[in-house]
Design a protein around this motif. Structure first.
Motif, PDB file in Angstrom:
ATOM      1  N   VAL A 203      16.563  14.067 -20.944  1.00 52.79           N
ATOM      2  CA  VAL A 203      15.887  15.322 -21.267  1.00 52.79           C
ATOM      3  C   VAL A 203      16.014  16.252 -20.060  1.00 52.79           C
ATOM      4  N   PRO A 204      16.444  17.499 -20.240  1.00 49.59           N
ATOM      5  CA  PRO A 204      16.681  18.406 -19.105  1.00 49.59           C
ATOM      6  C   PRO A 204      15.383  18.897 -18.457  1.00 49.59           C
ATOM      7  N   LEU A 205      14.721  18.006 -17.722  1.00 52.07           N
ATOM      8  CA  LEU A 205      13.408  18.337 -17.152  1.00 52.07           C
ATOM      9  C   LEU A 205      13.486  19.429 -16.093  1.00 52.07           C
ATOM     10  N   VAL A 206      14.532  19.397 -15.257  1.00 53.04           N
ATOM     11  CA  VAL A 206      14.646  20.426 -14.222  1.00 53.04           C
ATOM     12  C   VAL A 206      14.732  21.802 -14.874  1.00 53.04           C
ATOM     13  N   LYS A 207      15.530  21.910 -15.924  1.00 48.85           N
ATOM     14  CA  LYS A 207      15.673  23.184 -16.628  1.00 48.85           C
ATOM     15  C   LYS A 207      14.351  23.596 -17.278  1.00 48.85           C
ATOM     16  N   ILE A 208      13.650  22.646 -17.881  1.00 50.84           N
ATOM     17  CA  ILE A 208      12.358  22.944 -18.501  1.00 50.84           C
ATOM     18  C   ILE A 208      11.386  23.512 -17.472  1.00 50.84           C
ATOM     19  N   CYS A 209      11.275  22.844 -16.329  1.00 49.48           N
ATOM     20  CA  CYS A 209      10.339  23.280 -15.292  1.00 49.48           C
ATOM     21  C   CYS A 209      10.706  24.659 -14.757  1.00 49.48           C
ATOM     22  N   ARG A 210      11.987  24.864 -14.495  1.00 51.79           N
ATOM     23  CA  ARG A 210      12.411  26.144 -13.930  1.00 51.79           C
ATOM     24  C   ARG A 210      12.165  27.297 -14.901  1.00 51.79           C
ATOM     25  N   GLU A 211      12.383  27.061 -16.169  1.00 53.91           N
ATOM     26  CA  GLU A 211      12.168  28.128 -17.151  1.00 53.91           C
ATOM     27  C   GLU A 211      10.695  28.512 -17.233  1.00 53.91           C
ATOM     28  N   TRP A 212       9.816  27.534 -17.135  1.00 53.86           N
ATOM     29  CA  TRP A 212       8.383  27.830 -17.157  1.00 53.86           C
ATOM     30  C   TRP A 212       7.960  28.491 -15.854  1.00 53.86           C
TER      31      TRP A 212
ATOM     32  N   SER B 110       9.687  30.228 -13.735  1.00 54.87           N
ATOM     33  CA  SER B 110      10.251  31.561 -13.522  1.00 54.87           C
ATOM     34  C   SER B 110       9.777  32.580 -14.550  1.00 54.87           C
ATOM     35  N   GLY B 111       9.014  32.122 -15.552  1.00 58.55           N
ATOM     36  CA  GLY B 111       8.502  33.041 -16.561  1.00 58.55           C
ATOM     37  C   GLY B 111       9.443  33.263 -17.730  1.00 58.55           C
ATOM     38  N   VAL B 112      10.579  32.553 -17.761  1.00 56.55           N
ATOM     39  CA  VAL B 112      11.466  32.651 -18.924  1.00 56.55           C
ATOM     40  C   VAL B 112      10.733  32.134 -20.169  1.00 56.55           C
ATOM     41  N   VAL B 113       9.999  31.034 -19.986  1.00 52.20           N
ATOM     42  CA  VAL B 113       9.110  30.527 -21.037  1.00 52.20           C
ATOM     43  C   VAL B 113       7.693  30.943 -20.672  1.00 52.20           C
ATOM     44  N   ARG B 114       7.060  31.688 -21.524  1.00 46.83           N
ATOM     45  CA  ARG B 114       5.741  32.255 -21.202  1.00 46.83           C
ATOM     46  C   ARG B 114       4.857  32.276 -22.449  1.00 46.83           C
ATOM     47  N   PRO B 115       3.569  32.573 -22.275  1.00 50.40           N
ATOM     48  CA  PRO B 115       2.701  32.705 -23.453  1.00 50.40           C
ATOM     49  C   PRO B 115       3.244  33.805 -24.368  1.00 50.40           C
TER      50      PRO B 115
ATOM     51  N   SER C 259       0.677  30.612 -18.123  1.00 54.79           N
ATOM     52  CA  SER C 259       1.706  30.640 -17.086  1.00 54.79           C
ATOM     53  C   SER C 259       1.453  29.520 -16.082  1.00 54.79           C
ATOM     54  N   LEU C 260       2.444  29.243 -15.254  1.00 59.59           N
ATOM     55  CA  LEU C 260       2.291  28.202 -14.248  1.00 59.59           C
ATOM     56  C   LEU C 260       1.141  28.528 -13.300  1.00 59.59           C
ATOM     57  N   ALA C 261       1.005  29.803 -12.920  1.00 56.83           N
ATOM     58  CA  ALA C 261      -0.033  30.201 -11.966  1.00 56.83           C
ATOM     59  C   ALA C 261      -1.436  29.892 -12.478  1.00 56.83           C
ATOM     60  N   ASP C 262      -1.614  29.897 -13.786  1.00 51.58           N
ATOM     61  CA  ASP C 262      -2.940  29.655 -14.366  1.00 51.58           C
ATOM     62  C   ASP C 262      -3.104  28.233 -14.902  1.00 51.58           C
TER      63      ASP C 262
END
Length: 430
Positions: free
Chosen positions: A276-285, A287-292, A298-301
């Motif tokens: 499973v591409p975990l590094v890609k999943i984490c980076r997308e979240w 960096s805000g590519v994946v967002r509410p 978001s990651l910050a919250d």
């Protein structure tokens, strides 16, 4: 504590509004912003209600098996949604699952390499390097040799994934990690780009020297065996943060931590999770590519400070949900490949026997008429002898599916123009 206060607490616990809130936080992670829009019990403030809910959650929370640089504890509350997601990940990724069996199938080897390109590109970006998709694909598929350090690191890391099984039954030690580092850095020049450090506003990094950081990473990977062990997905994230906040290796910490996570999953008997591409999943979240509203927050919250402890409930909830969705994508893609392959085999069977390696070549040729196949690349991709690889491609040329031409001292096999029409006449494609 007076009897009056005890009676008030009991009354609060029985209050229908408070009971409704308790059921809600039992069901799924509840961000403060969402809580602020809810009705709270009469007689106490919104903040008091929030504090009471958190106190009750903390009573049955799961503590993470490590502390931050300030000695603070981290924990998460196992909501039903989190438990459902983690259970589903376990079910689909364990040894012998459908996904594990499909990944081990010879017919899906080519698919797995193709699917790994994006993850491999994201992984070397952790160490400050960049490479284009097409160039990365050519190198990973063995269509050409690496031409620079970025491509060599990319290929070394990819090849190391397929060799992880030799480490599964060996104790993971700092020496093991250094051995993996030597593998990925072989033939790669000195790292001149900065790696992307992992930082957290709440979780303070540990002040560890390299030997201590490597020892802790090895302990996280090796020590997850008892009945009440932490879920491997969360330990994998801990390994990522540890390595990318302390940089214990001389270079290429990003590539190595990705391998360490995969080794952890294999040791934990969840081998399919390693794909499973975990590094890609984490980076997308991150960096805000994946967002509410795609994710809860978001990651910050996603980290909350409660009584000088870090509540990771939201973080765990989002991560587990993202991994589960990615598993859906991986399974769907694999099912399409397997279904297409089975139809392909059945259609060709009456005319000529085509092995799984040759079918993989034809499937690539159909999707990319400009593809060029070489014996060495075919050999490396499918891990067969040179003579076997040569025979595979020559037979496809004899059948008219490929055209064999000499390039310098080697043979190249080009896709025959009109291949789709040719296979359609044979009934192999629609």
């Amino acid at each position: 504590m007076t009897s009056e206060i005890v009676d008030q607490m009991i009354a609060l616990l029985k209050d229908p509004t408070f009971c409704s809130l308790r059921r809600l936080v039992d069901e799924h992670p509840l961000p403060w912003a969402e809580f602020c829009n809810m009705v709270t019990p009469a007689g106490i403030t919104q903040k008091q209600t929030w504090d009471m809910l958190n106190a009750l959650r903390r009573q049955t929370a799961i503590e993470l098996p490590f502390r931050d640089g300030d000695g603070r504890c981290g924990w998460y509350y196992p909501t039903r949604s989190i438990l459902d997601d983690l259970d589903d990940i376990d079910r689909r990724c364990h040894e012998g699952s459908w996904l594990d069996t499909a990944i081990k199938s010879r017919n899906t080897t080519f698919f797995l390499i193709e699917a790994h390109v994006d993850e491999a590109i994201t992984t070397i970006r952790e160490d400050g390097l960049t490479i284009g998709y097409e160039k990365a694909r050519e190198v990973l598929l063995g269509e050409r040799d690496p031409e620079n350090s970025e491509e060599r690191l990319l290929l070394n890391g990819h090849q190391a994934i397929w060799d992880l099984d030799e480490y599964v039954d060996r104790p993971c030690t700092p020496e093991t990690i250094l051995e993996m580092y030597e593998r990925v850095s072989r033939g790669v020049s000195v790292q001149a780009t900065p790696s992307v450090a992992q930082r957290s506003a709440l979780w303070k990094k540990k002040q560890l020297d390299s030997p201590s950081a490597l020892a802790l990473a090895a302990k996280l990977i090796e020590g997850n065996r008892d009945e009440h062990a932490e879920h491997p997905l969360l330990l994998g994230m801990a390994v990522r943060h540890l390595v990318m906040s302390t940089f214990p290796l001389p270079a290429w910490n990003g590539t190595v931590y990705s391998l360490l996570m995969k080794l952890l999953f294999k040791k934990s008997r969840l081998p399919a999770l390693a794909f499973v591409p975990l590094v890609k999943i984490c980076r997308e979240w991150e960096s805000g590519v994946v967002r509410p509203p795609t994710v809860l927050t978001s990651l910050a919250d996603s980290e909350v400070l409660i009584d000088n402890e870090v509540d990771y409930t939201i973080y765990v909830g989002v991560l587990a949900k993202l991994v589960r969705r990615k598993l859906d994508e991986v399974e769907d893609d694999l099912k399409r490949v397997i279904k297409r392959d089975e139809a392909f085999v059945q259609a060709l069977r009456e005319d000529v026997e085509i092995n799984h390696r040759q079918r993989a070549v034809l499937q690539v040729a159909l999707s990319n008429p400009e593809a060029v196949f070489r014996i060495e690349a075919h050999q490396k991709t499918h891990r067969v002898a040179y003579a076997t690889a040569r025979a595979d491609l020559l037979k496809l040329a004899d059948l008219g599916f490929l055209q064999c031409v000499r390039s310098r001292r080697a043979f190249e096999f080009h896709v025959t123009p009109g291949l789709r029409r040719l296979l359609t006449r044979k009934g192999a494609v629609d």
